[in-house]
Design a protein around this motif. Structure first.
Motif, mmCIF file in Angstrom:
data_model
loop_
_atom_site.group_PDB
_atom_site.id
_atom_site.type_symbol
_atom_site.label_atom_id
_atom_site.label_comp_id
_atom_site.label_asym_id
_atom_site.label_seq_id
_atom_site.Cartn_x
_atom_site.Cartn_y
_atom_site.Cartn_z
ATOM 1 N N GLU A 1 0.838 -1.191 0.000
ATOM 2 C CA GLU A 1 0.000 0.000 0.000
ATOM 3 C C GLU A 1 0.879 1.249 0.000
ATOM 4 O O GLU A 1 2.076 1.187 0.291
ATOM 5 N N GLY A 2 0.250 2.379 -0.303
ATOM 6 C CA GLY A 2 0.979 3.630 -0.327
ATOM 7 C C GLY A 2 1.348 4.094 1.070
ATOM 8 O O GLY A 2 0.640 3.810 2.037
ATOM 9 N N ARG A 3 2.444 4.805 1.176
ATOM 10 C CA ARG A 3 2.901 5.393 2.421
ATOM 11 C C ARG A 3 3.281 6.843 2.182
ATOM 12 O O ARG A 3 3.709 7.210 1.092
ATOM 13 N N THR A 4 3.093 7.667 3.195
ATOM 14 C CA THR A 4 3.487 9.065 3.102
ATOM 15 C C THR A 4 4.539 9.356 4.156
ATOM 16 O O THR A 4 4.566 8.734 5.215
ATOM 17 N N VAL A 5 5.397 10.315 3.858
ATOM 18 C CA VAL A 5 6.444 10.695 4.796
ATOM 19 C C VAL A 5 6.768 12.175 4.592
ATOM 20 O O VAL A 5 6.895 12.649 3.468
ATOM 21 N N TRP A 6 6.850 12.901 5.706
ATOM 22 C CA TRP A 6 7.243 14.314 5.663
ATOM 23 C C TRP A 6 8.749 14.411 5.866
ATOM 24 O O TRP A 6 9.311 13.799 6.777
ATOM 25 N N VAL A 7 9.409 15.179 5.015
ATOM 26 C CA VAL A 7 10.845 15.402 5.156
ATOM 27 C C VAL A 7 11.120 16.897 5.055
ATOM 28 O O VAL A 7 10.310 17.661 4.513
ATOM 29 N N ARG A 8 12.267 17.313 5.560
ATOM 30 C CA ARG A 8 12.593 18.735 5.676
ATOM 31 C C ARG A 8 13.913 19.042 4.977
ATOM 32 O O ARG A 8 14.856 18.247 5.014
ATOM 33 N N SER A 9 13.954 20.197 4.346
ATOM 34 C CA SER A 9 15.187 20.694 3.752
ATOM 35 C C SER A 9 15.389 22.133 4.212
ATOM 36 O O SER A 9 14.480 22.960 4.099
ATOM 37 N N GLU A 10 16.571 22.430 4.730
ATOM 38 C CA GLU A 10 16.873 23.773 5.222
ATOM 39 C C GLU A 10 17.856 24.460 4.288
ATOM 40 O O GLU A 10 18.849 23.857 3.870
ATOM 41 N N GLY A 11 17.568 25.724 3.984
ATOM 42 C CA GLY A 11 18.439 26.517 3.146
ATOM 43 C C GLY A 11 19.194 27.541 3.980
ATOM 44 O O GLY A 11 18.569 28.359 4.665
ATOM 45 N N ARG A 12 20.513 27.484 3.919
ATOM 46 C CA ARG A 12 21.352 28.406 4.689
ATOM 47 C C ARG A 12 22.289 29.166 3.757
ATOM 48 O O ARG A 12 22.732 28.636 2.732
ATOM 49 N N ASP A 13 22.598 30.409 4.143
ATOM 50 C CA ASP A 13 23.486 31.226 3.323
ATOM 51 C C ASP A 13 24.937 30.990 3.711
ATOM 52 O O ASP A 13 25.253 30.106 4.522
ATOM 53 N N GLU A 14 25.824 31.783 3.146
ATOM 54 C CA GLU A 14 27.255 31.584 3.369
ATOM 55 C C GLU A 14 27.678 31.897 4.794
ATOM 56 O O GLU A 14 28.754 31.476 5.235
ATOM 57 N N SER A 15 26.843 32.623 5.533
ATOM 58 C CA SER A 15 27.123 32.908 6.938
ATOM 59 C C SER A 15 26.612 31.811 7.859
ATOM 60 O O SER A 15 26.830 31.861 9.069
ATOM 61 N N GLY A 16 25.895 30.848 7.293
ATOM 62 C CA GLY A 16 25.320 29.775 8.087
ATOM 63 C C GLY A 16 23.952 30.100 8.643
ATOM 64 O O GLY A 16 23.375 29.296 9.382
ATOM 65 N N ASP A 17 23.419 31.278 8.306
ATOM 66 C CA ASP A 17 22.100 31.670 8.802
ATOM 67 C C ASP A 17 20.999 30.953 8.030
ATOM 68 O O ASP A 17 21.104 30.763 6.806
ATOM 69 N N LEU A 18 19.937 30.579 8.730
ATOM 70 C CA LEU A 18 18.796 29.945 8.090
ATOM 71 C C LEU A 18 18.034 30.977 7.262
ATOM 72 O O LEU A 18 17.594 31.996 7.781
ATOM 73 N N VAL A 19 17.892 30.715 5.983
ATOM 74 C CA VAL A 19 17.188 31.618 5.072
ATOM 75 C C VAL A 19 15.767 31.138 4.822
ATOM 76 O O VAL A 19 14.822 31.912 4.865
ATOM 77 N N SER A 20 15.621 29.855 4.573
ATOM 78 C CA SER A 20 14.292 29.291 4.329
ATOM 79 C C SER A 20 14.310 27.807 4.669
ATOM 80 O O SER A 20 15.356 27.159 4.634
ATOM 81 N N SER A 21 13.159 27.296 5.004
ATOM 82 C CA SER A 21 13.019 25.862 5.273
ATOM 83 C C SER A 21 11.767 25.359 4.572
ATOM 84 O O SER A 21 10.745 26.065 4.524
ATOM 85 N N PHE A 22 11.858 24.169 4.023
ATOM 86 C CA PHE A 22 10.751 23.572 3.283
ATOM 87 C C PHE A 22 10.481 22.181 3.835
ATOM 88 O O PHE A 22 11.410 21.447 4.176
ATOM 89 N N GLU A 23 9.220 21.828 3.882
ATOM 90 C CA GLU A 23 8.810 20.475 4.249
ATOM 91 C C GLU A 23 7.965 19.920 3.114
ATOM 92 O O GLU A 23 7.064 20.596 2.604
ATOM 93 N N PHE A 24 8.273 18.691 2.714
ATOM 94 C CA PHE A 24 7.556 18.040 1.621
ATOM 95 C C PHE A 24 6.971 16.723 2.104
ATOM 96 O O PHE A 24 7.656 15.955 2.784
ATOM 97 N N GLU A 25 5.732 16.486 1.736
ATOM 98 C CA GLU A 25 5.103 15.205 2.019
ATOM 99 C C GLU A 25 5.192 14.354 0.760
ATOM 100 O O GLU A 25 4.501 14.605 -0.229
ATOM 101 N N TRP A 26 6.035 13.344 0.797
ATOM 102 C CA TRP A 26 6.190 12.428 -0.321
ATOM 103 C C TRP A 26 5.301 11.207 -0.116
ATOM 104 O O TRP A 26 5.180 10.692 0.994
ATOM 105 N N THR A 27 4.708 10.754 -1.197
ATOM 106 C CA THR A 27 3.941 9.497 -1.167
ATOM 107 C C THR A 27 4.710 8.484 -2.008
ATOM 108 O O THR A 27 5.229 8.803 -3.082
ATOM 109 N N VAL A 28 4.807 7.268 -1.500
ATOM 110 C CA VAL A 28 5.489 6.187 -2.211
ATOM 111 C C VAL A 28 4.576 4.965 -2.234
ATOM 112 O O VAL A 28 3.831 4.706 -1.292
#
Length: 204
Positions: free
Chosen positions: A172-199
């Motif tokens: 059966e299908g399964r879903t999973v939430w995963v996160r990706s963080e975007g940081r600049d050259e100073s190491g500061d968090l600029v944006s974060s995204f969460e995606f729900e993938w279905t497999v």
């Protein structure tokens, strides 16, 4: 037009590289080699049925130029891919700017999604079974103007592996939430995204 020392123009080299990548993809498919296990219903993402022979950042980036040109032209590149994480990078420049002297949010979304999607594809390839994948939902948060070089990193390899394993075991299908963080050259968090993938495992 700039010319390399070998006498090839940049355009010629670019076209030659794309042709070679496409040829390798077709040959791996015709030979029945198990390099393209994942199959995606989201055609705006990678056509993983013809993924390049070597699943490395170099070939993935070359393949992106042929099959996902919007991301390639915007400057999104795969930097590293391991068993547990994937990192993509993109630099703020004229072609991916917004009217506010920073990077357009959609370009950040492409880089973030790619870092999660490639990690999922890697887990599907490891399983050796045909599995479909699709983004069902996503969330985003922006905390700083995106300038300079950004790196997006997803470290949810274990969660993606578990989802693939459960989908194949249950049929059966399964879903999973995963996160990706975007940081600049100073190491500061600029944006974060969460995606729900279905497999879901594919019969046959």
């Amino acid at each position: 037009m700039s010319i390399s020392r070998s006498g090839f123009s940049c355009t010629t080299f670019y076209k030659y590289g794309i042709c070679m990548a496409s040829l390798m993809c077709r040959k791996s498919t015709h030979m029945g080699l198990p390099f393209s296990i994942a199959q995606s219903h989201d055609r705006s993402y990678f056509d993983t049925a013809t993924m390049a022979l070597a699943f490395t950042p170099f070939w993935i980036n070359l393949y992106t130029a042929a099959k996902l040109p919007s991301a390639w032209l915007a400057g999104v590149r795969v930097h590293s891919l391991s068993n547990t994480e994937c990192e993509t990078r993109v630099r703020h420049r004229w072609i991916n700017q917004n009217p506010f002297q920073s990077m357009y949010f959609a370009v950040q979304a492409m880089a973030a999604e790619m870092s999660t999607g490639l990690l999922l594809i890697a887990k599907i390839r490891e399983s050796g079974q045909p599995v479909s994948m699709l983004v069902a939902n996503n969330r985003a948060h922006f905390s700083k103007k995106a300038r300079g070089r950004l790196r997006f990193r997803c470290t949810d390899g274990a969660a993606l592996e578990a989802a693939v394993r459960e989908a194949l075991a249950s049929g059966e299908g399964r879903t999973v939430w995963v996160r990706s963080e975007g940081r600049d050259e100073s190491g500061d968090l600029v944006s974060s995204f969460e995606f729900e993938w279905t497999v879901r495992g594919k019969a046959g």
